[in-house]
Design a protein around this motif. Structure first.
Motif, short mmCIF file in Angstrom:
data_model
loop_
_atom_site.label_atom_id
_atom_site.label_comp_id
_atom_site.label_asym_id
_atom_site.label_seq_id
_atom_site.Cartn_x
_atom_site.Cartn_y
_atom_site.Cartn_z
N UNK A 1 16.00 32.51 4.66
CA UNK A 1 16.69 31.50 3.86
C UNK A 1 17.67 30.72 4.72
N UNK A 2 17.81 29.44 4.42
CA UNK A 2 18.78 28.57 5.09
C UNK A 2 18.57 28.59 6.60
N UNK A 3 19.57 28.95 7.39
CA UNK A 3 19.37 29.05 8.83
C UNK A 3 18.28 30.07 9.15
N UNK A 4 18.21 31.13 8.36
CA UNK A 4 17.14 32.11 8.55
C UNK A 4 15.76 31.55 8.31
N UNK A 5 15.65 30.59 7.38
CA UNK A 5 14.37 29.92 7.16
C UNK A 5 13.99 29.07 8.35
N UNK A 6 14.99 28.41 8.96
CA UNK A 6 14.70 27.64 10.18
C UNK A 6 14.21 28.57 11.29
N UNK B 1 3.07 39.01 18.17
CA UNK B 1 1.83 39.24 17.43
C UNK B 1 0.91 38.04 17.62
N UNK B 2 -0.38 38.26 17.39
CA UNK B 2 -1.37 37.19 17.47
C UNK B 2 -1.34 36.34 16.20
N UNK B 3 -1.73 35.07 16.29
CA UNK B 3 -1.65 34.18 15.12
C UNK B 3 -2.42 34.68 13.91
N UNK B 4 -3.57 35.32 14.12
CA UNK B 4 -4.38 35.75 12.98
C UNK B 4 -3.73 36.89 12.19
N UNK B 5 -2.73 37.54 12.77
CA UNK B 5 -2.03 38.62 12.06
C UNK B 5 -0.92 38.08 11.17
N UNK B 6 -0.51 36.84 11.40
CA UNK B 6 0.55 36.22 10.61
C UNK B 6 -0.08 35.59 9.38
N UNK B 7 0.08 36.26 8.24
CA UNK B 7 -0.58 35.83 7.01
C UNK B 7 0.19 34.78 6.23
N UNK B 8 1.49 34.65 6.51
CA UNK B 8 2.23 33.66 5.74
C UNK B 8 3.68 33.57 6.15
N UNK B 9 4.28 32.42 5.80
CA UNK B 9 5.72 32.20 5.97
C UNK B 9 6.33 31.92 4.60
N UNK B 10 7.51 32.46 4.37
CA UNK B 10 8.24 32.27 3.11
C UNK B 10 9.58 31.64 3.47
N UNK B 11 9.79 30.40 3.06
CA UNK B 11 10.92 29.62 3.56
C UNK B 11 11.75 29.08 2.40
N UNK B 12 13.01 29.53 2.32
CA UNK B 12 13.91 29.11 1.26
C UNK B 12 15.00 28.21 1.83
N UNK B 13 15.09 27.02 1.31
CA UNK B 13 16.22 26.08 1.51
C UNK B 13 16.64 25.95 2.98
N UNK B 14 15.66 25.72 3.85
CA UNK B 14 15.94 25.64 5.28
C UNK B 14 16.13 24.23 5.80
N UNK B 15 16.32 24.15 7.11
CA UNK B 15 16.43 22.87 7.82
C UNK B 15 15.35 22.85 8.89
N UNK B 16 14.59 21.75 8.92
CA UNK B 16 13.37 21.74 9.71
C UNK B 16 13.18 20.49 10.56
N UNK B 17 14.11 19.52 10.46
CA UNK B 17 14.03 18.31 11.27
C UNK B 17 15.43 17.95 11.73
N UNK B 18 15.74 18.23 12.99
CA UNK B 18 17.09 18.03 13.50
C UNK B 18 17.44 16.56 13.68
N UNK B 19 16.42 15.69 13.64
CA UNK B 19 16.69 14.26 13.77
C UNK B 19 17.25 13.68 12.48
N UNK B 20 17.01 14.35 11.36
CA UNK B 20 17.43 13.81 10.07
C UNK B 20 18.37 14.73 9.29
N UNK B 21 18.66 15.90 9.82
CA UNK B 21 19.40 16.88 9.02
C UNK B 21 20.82 16.42 8.72
N UNK B 22 21.46 15.69 9.63
CA UNK B 22 22.82 15.20 9.35
C UNK B 22 22.83 14.24 8.17
N UNK B 23 21.73 13.52 7.98
CA UNK B 23 21.65 12.56 6.88
C UNK B 23 21.69 13.23 5.51
#
Length: 300
Positions: free
Chosen positions: A139-144, A168-190
């Motif tokens: 969640x939040x920073x943890x989601x990033x 781990x190898x990519x095929x072992x990663x079955x999913x990501x669970x992302x709550x209220x994160x920040x994902x684009x540093x070019x626009x996050x200040x906006x």
């Protein structure tokens, strides 16, 4: 108005929801085995907790959970009830701490989260975990952090650039669970999220994070490939970071990856940052139910 000092003292970003366990928390606690404070990284002494369903008939999927706190605060202990609730539904959950800024700068937490996966790769089977079915959430920073680690695992170019060997190898990663994160540093200040410059300045060790030479690495929207895992993304309609989640979902879908979202767009509920943890509310309970459904489908 909350000042940066106040935000650090509370150990959670301003505007975060109140943490309330689910109504059945006593049942959860009675039926989940807790192993606390395992050292997953010898050099730093970083710790994680394991939450294990009390009755295991066969190996269960593994979830690595990464707490938020603006990179400068928070701890695994604050996510304990939530992570135990996930475990109660049939998962081995590793709830990790990581070293905080400004003492620990980027990319330290990414390497630590990868070290936690390496620890699980070695030891999860001893506790009934199946490392062929792994989920990374936060969640939040943890989601990033969770989203960037998912990108590192699924994008060899990013892994090479960061000089990190995915645990781990990519095929072992079955999913990501992302709550209220920040994902684009070019626009996050906006977004106007409270104290966002303070958090990212501390994390990057700069006076102005926009000048950080490796800032683009933190923008998960730039590193999604067709190998990125299926993803569940949730954010409140009243969270200033909501546009970041919408943008990431669009980036993932553009690569042909399945994305499930709970954005409450147009609902006028005014759900705030980390509403997902207020499990005495119907909206958080519905989000939890859909999170568990996502886990179940992608565990098969």
């Amino acid at each position: 108005m909350v000042t940066p000092k106040d935000a650090v003292a509370s150990r959670e970003p301003a505007g975060s929801a109140v943490f309330v366990p689910p109504p059945h928390i006593e049942e959860v606690r009675a039926e989940v085995t807790v192993i606390s404070d395992l050292i997953y990284e010898e050099d730093s002494g970083a710790l994680l907790d394991l939450y294990i369903p009390a009755t295991l008939d066969e190996p269960v999927p593994v979830i690595l959970w990464i707490h938020g706190g603006g990179y400068v605060g928070g701890s695994k202990d604050s996510r304990r009830d939530y992570a135990m609730t996930l475990a109660h539904d049939g998962y081995l959950v590793a709830n990790m701490d990581y070293s905080l800024a400004p003492e620990q700068l980027y990319p330290g937490p990414i390497f630590q989260a990868n070290a936690a996966l390496e620890y699980l790769q070695k030891h999860a089977a001893d506790f009934g975990g199946d490392m062929n079915r792994v989920f990374i959430g936060g969640d939040s920073a943890g989601a990033q952090i969770a989203s960037q680690l998912s990108a590192v695992i699924s994008n060899s170019g990013l892994a090479d650039r960061m000089e990190i060997m995915p645990a781990i190898d990519p095929e072992k990663l079955r999913g990501a669970i992302l709550f209220c994160g920040l994902y684009n540093m070019a626009t996050v200040s906006d977004t106007g999220f409270p104290n966002i410059d303070y958090f990212l300045n501390n994390y990057t060790g700069t006076a102005a994070f926009e000048s950080f030479i490796d800032l683009e690495e933190l923008s998960t929207v730039r590193h999604v490939t067709p190998y990125f895992p299926d993803t569940f993304i949730s954010v409140g309609d009243g969270d200033p970071l909501a546009p970041q989640s919408v943008e990431l979902a669009k980036a993932i879908r553009s690569q042909g990856i399945a994305v499930e979202t709970m954005f409450f767009e147009g609902s006028e509920k005014n759900l705030q940052h980390e509403f997902q943890y207020a499990l005495d509310t119907l909206d958080a309970q519905e989000t939890l139910s859909k999170t568990l459904n996502f886990l179940s489908i992608n565990s098969r």
